[in-house]
Design a protein around this motif. Structure first.
Motif, short mmCIF file in Angstrom:
data_model
loop_
_atom_site.label_atom_id
_atom_site.label_comp_id
_atom_site.label_asym_id
_atom_site.label_seq_id
_atom_site.Cartn_x
_atom_site.Cartn_y
_atom_site.Cartn_z
N GLU A 1 63.29 32.71 73.99
CA GLU A 1 63.31 32.79 72.55
C GLU A 1 63.80 31.54 71.99
OE1 GLU A 1 62.09 35.22 70.88
OE2 GLU A 1 61.89 36.60 72.59
N GLN A 2 64.35 30.74 72.52
CA GLN A 2 64.83 29.35 72.12
C GLN A 2 63.95 28.25 72.23
OE1 GLN A 2 68.89 28.25 73.03
NE2 GLN A 2 68.95 30.27 74.36
N LEU A 3 62.81 28.42 72.91
CA LEU A 3 61.58 27.39 73.51
C LEU A 3 61.01 26.94 72.14
CD1 LEU A 3 60.11 29.17 76.41
CD2 LEU A 3 61.63 27.25 76.41
N PRO A 4 60.79 25.77 72.11
CA PRO A 4 59.92 25.06 71.14
C PRO A 4 58.72 25.56 70.90
CG PRO A 4 60.47 23.31 72.70
CD PRO A 4 61.02 24.62 73.27
N HIS A 5 57.84 25.04 70.10
CA HIS A 5 56.53 25.42 69.95
C HIS A 5 55.55 24.90 71.30
CE1 HIS A 5 52.53 26.72 68.07
NE2 HIS A 5 52.19 25.51 68.45
N ALA A 6 56.05 23.64 71.59
CA ALA A 6 55.25 22.92 72.67
C ALA A 6 56.22 22.64 73.93
CB ALA A 6 54.33 21.87 72.29
N PHE B 1 52.72 23.50 78.00
CA PHE B 1 52.32 24.31 76.93
C PHE B 1 52.11 23.51 75.84
CE2 PHE B 1 54.17 26.89 80.41
CZ PHE B 1 53.32 28.07 80.62
N LYS B 2 51.14 23.22 75.38
CA LYS B 2 50.92 22.63 74.19
C LYS B 2 51.04 23.63 73.00
CE LYS B 2 48.06 18.67 75.76
NZ LYS B 2 47.00 17.86 75.87
N GLU B 3 50.90 24.74 73.09
CA GLU B 3 50.97 25.70 72.13
C GLU B 3 51.69 26.80 72.36
OE1 GLU B 3 46.97 27.43 71.30
OE2 GLU B 3 46.48 25.15 70.48
N LYS B 4 52.31 27.78 71.65
CA LYS B 4 53.43 28.68 71.86
C LYS B 4 52.91 29.74 73.16
CE LYS B 4 57.27 30.71 71.28
NZ LYS B 4 58.67 30.40 71.61
N ALA B 5 53.75 29.78 74.29
CA ALA B 5 53.20 30.66 75.39
C ALA B 5 53.56 31.88 75.25
CB ALA B 5 53.88 29.83 76.55
N SER B 6 52.89 32.75 75.95
CA SER B 6 53.46 34.28 76.09
C SER B 6 54.61 34.31 77.12
CB SER B 6 52.08 35.27 76.55
OG SER B 6 51.95 34.75 77.73
N ARG B 7 55.42 35.28 76.99
CA ARG B 7 56.48 35.49 78.32
C ARG B 7 56.02 35.49 79.59
NH1 ARG B 7 61.86 36.96 77.46
NH2 ARG B 7 63.02 37.27 79.19
N VAL B 8 54.88 36.09 79.67
CA VAL B 8 54.10 36.20 81.18
C VAL B 8 53.70 34.79 81.74
CG1 VAL B 8 52.23 37.16 82.30
CG2 VAL B 8 53.44 38.80 80.59
N ASP B 9 53.04 34.34 80.62
CA ASP B 9 52.71 32.86 81.25
C ASP B 9 54.01 31.79 81.50
OD1 ASP B 9 49.98 33.38 81.03
OD2 ASP B 9 49.64 32.56 79.11
N TYR B 10 54.86 32.10 80.61
CA TYR B 10 56.11 31.29 80.77
C TYR B 10 56.74 31.67 82.16
CZ TYR B 10 61.11 29.72 79.99
OH TYR B 10 62.00 28.93 80.32
#
Length: 382
Positions: free
Chosen positions: A153-158, A175-184
């Motif tokens: 939840e604290q991750l930056p957009h990229a 990740f250049k764009e906001k990632a899903s929790r699964v991909d993260y």
């Protein structure tokens, strides 16, 4: 042993060979060494041997390409060489009474084990460079998967997920764009396959460049282009990769200027974020990046930018080397505009930087960094 060959031109005599009129006498210890010497002579204009390509040293193809070219330059400048351990890539160079040992192309007595340990540890590197007033990305250090996931939840957009200590771009997801929790979580698990500690950092926007530093000089600057394929309207991504890998400049384990592209977990994750997979047929002219990190060792391309980059960034790279008390390093810097002073972030400093990508860039001028290494080791030869 000696071999006498009739030739039509000559060069300055060295410990390896001597000219007597139209005849050349070559001193050698083994057939593989003879092949290497004759190949180097051929490249210098003595028509005695035609190498299969201009980047490998015949007889020593099992060595990393950087090491092969260090030996090529040793031969060129009349320095005797001996391969002490092919697996560890350790060679002995001798000129008269002067002996030097080199490991993996450019690990020498000029750099300490401590400096290499500092560069290998990316968290420590960042702290040292930040204390020296240099710009580095912010982020978290994580020791478990649970801890890493707690930061979601604290991750930056990229952002970037990478092992704390690794080389060659292994285990890195961007990740250049906001990632899903699964991909993260996938990226976190991949990074933990390479180290017990990982870093999650803010993604730095701009273009990544590799600065090859030796002493107080930047010898080469390279723009590295991530592994990619361009569609032709009929072949799938998987097929395009196979076609691109047919280039004889692409190989494995650093024996060639470029590395083969592989379709592994990170490539599949990168493609999934673009809504495609390896069976997707791309439109004509459509370029798809298979990774976000631009390392040559993970299938990237290379463009020489040495003459284009502002001296401001060259001085930044030299400051990095001084802060880490290292003679030879490869500094990776993200830059918005390489032609003028602008925002930048230092991504990492490499303790054993690849040399072959500067020797044989995919595009642009060759920078013979191996010859500079020989000059550093044997200044009396020059």
């Amino acid at each position: 042993m000696e071999k006498i060959i009739k030739v039509s031109s000559s060069l300055e005599n060295t410990v390896h060979w001597r000219f007597e009129g139209e005849f050349l006498t070559v001193n050698y210890q083994s057939e593989r060494e003879l092949k290497a010497i004759l190949a180097v002579l051929s490249r210098q204009g003595v028509p005695v041997f035609e190498p299969a390509n201009d980047f490998q040293l015949p007889g020593y193809e099992n060595l990393e390409l950087s090491t092969q070219n260090v030996l090529s330059d040793a031969i060129k400048y009349g320095i005797y060489f001996e391969v002490l351990d092919e697996t560890e890539q350790i060679v002995k160079l001798t000129y008269g009474e002067h002996t030097e040992y080199v490991k993996q192309g450019n690990i020498t007595r000029f750099d300490s084990a401590l400096s290499h340990a500092l560069m290998e540890n990316k968290s420590v590197t960042k702290k040292i460079l930040s204390a020296a007033g240099l710009s580095v990305p912010s982020g978290f250090e994580c020791h478990t998967i649970v801890q890493a996931l707690s930061y979601f939840e604290q991750l930056p957009h990229a952002f970037v997920v990478k092992p704390k200590s690794t080389n060659f771009g292994l285990g890195i997801s961007i990740f250049k764009e906001k990632a899903s929790r699964v991909d993260y979580e996938k990226a976190v698990r991949i990074a933990f396959e390479y180290d017990e500690t990982i870093l999650v950092e803010t993604y730095a926007h701009g273009t990544e460049y590799r600065f090859y530093v030796q002493g107080n000089d930047v010898l080469a600057v390279l723009e590295r282009f991530p592994a990619n394929v361009v569609g032709d309207g009929s072949h799938s991504v998987e097929e395009l990769v196979a076609i691109k890998n047919e280039d004889n400049r692409r190989g494995e384990n650093h024996r060639t200027p470029l590395e083969k592209i592989k379709l592994g977990d990170i490539e599949r994750l990168t493609m999934s974020l673009q809504g495609i997979d390896e069976k997707t047929v791309l439109k004509t002219g459509q370029r798809v990046f298979l990774r976000e990190n631009s390392n040559i060792s993970t299938g990237g391309d290379s463009i020489d930018r040495t003459d284009d980059v502002s001296d401001f960034y060259k001085q930044i790279a030299i400051k990095v080397a001084r802060a880490l008390d290292v003679t030879i390093t490869g500094v990776d810097i993200i830059i918005e505009d390489l032609t003028r002073e602008s925002a930048y972030f230092i991504i990492e400093a490499n303790q054993n930087p690849m040399m072959q990508m500067h020797l044989f860039p995919a595009v642009g001028k060759s920078r013979r960094v191996t010859a500079h290494l020989i000059q550093l080791l044997f200044p009396e030869v020059f």
